[in-house]
Enzyme design. Structure first.
Site, PDB file in Angstrom:
ATOM      1  N   GLU A  34     -14.182 -23.130  -2.483  1.00 34.99           N
ATOM      2  CA  GLU A  34     -15.078 -24.164  -1.970  1.00 34.99           C
ATOM      3  C   GLU A  34     -16.437 -23.851  -2.600  1.00 34.99           C
ATOM      4  OE1 GLU A  34     -16.152 -24.044   2.190  1.00 34.99           O
ATOM      5  OE2 GLU A  34     -17.093 -26.019   2.089  1.00 34.99           O
ATOM      6  N   ARG A 260      -6.071 -10.524   2.027  1.00 37.04           N
ATOM      7  CA  ARG A 260      -7.261 -10.540   1.185  1.00 37.04           C
ATOM      8  C   ARG A 260      -7.797  -9.132   1.000  1.00 37.04           C
ATOM      9  NH1 ARG A 260     -11.811 -13.408   4.520  1.00 37.04           N
ATOM     10  NH2 ARG A 260     -10.882 -14.996   3.259  1.00 37.04           N
ATOM     11  N   LYS A 270     -19.090 -14.968   2.683  1.00 37.94           N
ATOM     12  CA  LYS A 270     -20.008 -15.854   1.971  1.00 37.94           C
ATOM     13  C   LYS A 270     -21.197 -16.218   2.848  1.00 37.94           C
ATOM     14  CE  LYS A 270     -16.952 -18.765  -0.499  1.00 37.94           C
ATOM     15  NZ  LYS A 270     -16.694 -20.130  -0.996  1.00 37.94           N
TER      16      LYS A 270
END
Length: 551
Positions: A34, A260, A270
């Site tokens: 994104e 992850r 983020k």
RNA sequence: UGGGGCGUCGCCAAGUGGUUAAGGCAUCGGGUUUUGAUCCCGACAUUCGGAGGUUCGACUCCUCCCGCCCCAGCCA
């Protein structure tokens, strides 16, 4: 020499089986960021996995921006992400794709679902919707709008689309099961109203698809065969499959989840990284202390070491925390193998060789790398006046040879790539501080062992005082010195390591370093790995970043 | 106390009923070295979250228990 085969991970096993059973003919993956921030080391694992899989199985991987929320997304991030993926060394198939490329298709599928009686416009507000959703242990209740006629929903959807409805006043929802034990299946939102310009579609839309209604369909449009995502999306998979089963999609991708990457002493969120940038705790997204790819790049970490590190990581369903030392190992390994050697004195102490002719100057030749004959050697000017590091001299002559392999009065040391010298005397200033060393050099010791009886305590680096270049050094330490920044209570901002950046002014670098350029990597012998800073270095002032120290 | 997922050495991890339970990082010894770097050798889980069970044989199969992670955004 036997090649140790890396064990295949569960996704490779699935792909192999799919190929063998003819369930898929072409492996297509995608990396779907994104564009709401910069890519970080955690993304690198996903990038290496997705592009790596495509490469291993002879397929291709798309770079697709999942831009379904104009509130957070910007073109700046799109550009940065493209640059970062390229830097890592990967090539995507064709042009970058965007979820926004598929808005029209998505909209017509929404209409299709309404017509099929599988979606409806709901006029519950956010708070009401939460109430109706139930809880983890209690089933939800059907929305009072759930059974409204398709024609009415169609009309309202159009109204939402053209901006005739207020934000928050209505949503399009999939009609699935308000009693599902999986909360994601309790009539999830497909479209919400956001009267906001989009970085690519401008003001064309007043509604934007939700992640769940967009992602799987984007995969299907692109013919993605294996949609690999992180563990937290596992609960969304039934919904991913529901849309695939209820829409006339051109292909049916399958979703697989892996753990992850988490690194200790590192913050990969983020949102929080953005906060560090916005509140100016760091020098932008590419601050060399940031775990962003742009930060690592500016720091001097090579793309190859990031790839090697990622490839060493397990692809599994466990969510562990990798020791950052493991990453540092790969950074040092690549730099040790490939970085040009050079000398730089961080904290200069002048040395005068009393027995070296005043006007004499010679050029010594030194290897560019101790075991890489293919790298060019370098020329080191040498004269009567030199600089060595203050830390390489001690007034305490009682220090043992084993404990202090450097200069003390009355003993010898080897100047790397040069002569053996001995320290004879010190010059002190009024406060008693040593400001200069008077030494003697031993002729004939360049590249040769010193005469019998002379045993240098060690080897130290140096620079010719009259032929060197001044530079500033930015020494970085980890941004956080707590193992899990941002984990406990209290703000991660208070956990920032106050010593994460130390600036050294006017260090003395060997002459050749004057022509160093951005993108080159050096090992300043006995100190660490350095690179020219892409932001602050200039022809007036050479600035190096310390990528990482030697062990 | 719903659903989904995971637990093998300090960290990551291979292992898919029969192996002396790989490997990497870290750590600790020793050797080489004109970088206290690199490199090289060596040490490092009688045991696989726990307890039962099946089996000639289990880290691998079954049962129960314990622990950790994710899901109740009109974020992704």
């Amino acid at each position: 020499m036997t090649d140790i085969e890396k064990p295949t991970n569960f996704i490779q096993q699935i792909i192999t089986a799919d190929l063998e059973a003819n369930r898929v003919s072409q492996v297509v993956t995608r990396f779907p960021p994104e564009p709401n921030g910069y890519l970080h080391i955690g993304h690198a694992k996903s990038i290496c996995l997705n592009f790596g899989l495509a490469e291993q199985f002879g397929g291709h991987c798309n770079l697709r921006f999942d831009d379904t929320n104009p509130e957070k997304e910007e073109d700046e991030f799109v550009q940065a992400i493209i640059e970062d993926v390229r830097w890592l060394g990967f090539n995507w198939a064709g042009e970058p794709r965007f979820a926004s490329d598929y808005y029209d298709q998505l909209y017509s599928w929404a209409i299709y679902l309404i017509e099929q009686g599988k979606a409806y416009i709901c006029e519950l507000n956010a708070e009401q919707m939460r109430d109706y959703r139930g809880t983890l242990t209690e089933a939800g209740k059907n929305s009072p709008y759930r059974e409204r006629p398709a024609a009415e929903s169609l009309e309202l959807l159009e109204k939402m689309k053209i901006g005739a409805a207020d934000e928050g006043s209505m949503t399009l929802r999939a009609k699935i099961d308000m009693a599902s034990p999986n909360i994601n299946m309790r009539d999830p939102v497909m479209y919400r109203i956001k009267k906001m310009p989009h970085h690519r579609t401008g003001d064309k839309w007043n509604i934007y698809p939700s992640y769940d209604f967009a992602h799987g369909q984007e995969d299907a449009i692109e013919g993605v065969s294996h949609s690999v995502c992180t563990l937290e999306f596992a609960a969304n998979r039934p919904l991913y499959e529901w849309f695939a089963a209820n829409l006339p999609l051109p292909s049916v991708p399958r979703q697989y989840e892996f753990g992850r990457l988490n690194l200790n002493y590192t913050m990969t969120s983020k949102r929080k990284l953005k906060q560090l940038v916005d509140e100016k705790h760091v020098d932008g997204w590419d601050d060399p202390r940031m775990p962003t790819l742009s930060g690592l790049r500016r720091r001097g970490v090579t793309a190859a070491s990031v790839r090697e590190f990622c490839n060493s990581l397990a692809v599994a369903k466990t969510d562990g925390v990798v020791d950052v030392a493991q990453f540092e190992h790969f950074i040092r390994e690549d730099l040790n193998n490939n970085a040009m050697r050079a000398m730089c004195v961080l904290n200069p102490l002048k040395v005068t060789l009393s027995n070296y002719p005043v006007d004499q100057e010679e050029l010594l030749s030194a290897a560019g790398h101790p075991n890489r004959g293919d790298l060019a050697s370098r020329q080191l000017p040498f004269s009567r006046e030199l600089y060595i590091d203050r830390d390489d001299f001690s007034l305490d002559s009682t220090l043992s040879r084993k404990k202090f392999k450097r200069l003390v009065l009355g003993d010898y040391v080897r100047l790397r790539g040069g002569y053996v010298i001995s320290a004879d005397d010190v010059v002190t200033d009024s406060s008693g501080e040593v400001v200069e060393l008077i030494c003697s050099y031993v002729p004939g010791t360049v590249g040769e062992d010193p005469p019998e009886g002379i045993r240098p305590r060690g080897v130290i680096h140096w620079v010719d005082a009259n032929n060197c270049v001044d530079c500033d050094l930015y020494l970085y330490e980890r941004l956080f010195n707590v193992p899990a920044p941002g984990a406990g209570e209290g703000s991660f901002v208070e956990q920032i390591n106050p010593e994460s950046l130390k600036i050294i002014r006017n260090a003395k670098a060997e002459l050749g370093l004057g022509s160093a350029v951005v993108g080159e990597h050096y090992q300043f012998e006995r100190e660490g790995y350095y690179c020219v800073d892409s932001k602050y270095s200039s022809s007036e002032k050479l600035v190096f970043n310390r990528t990482i120290s030697l062990r």
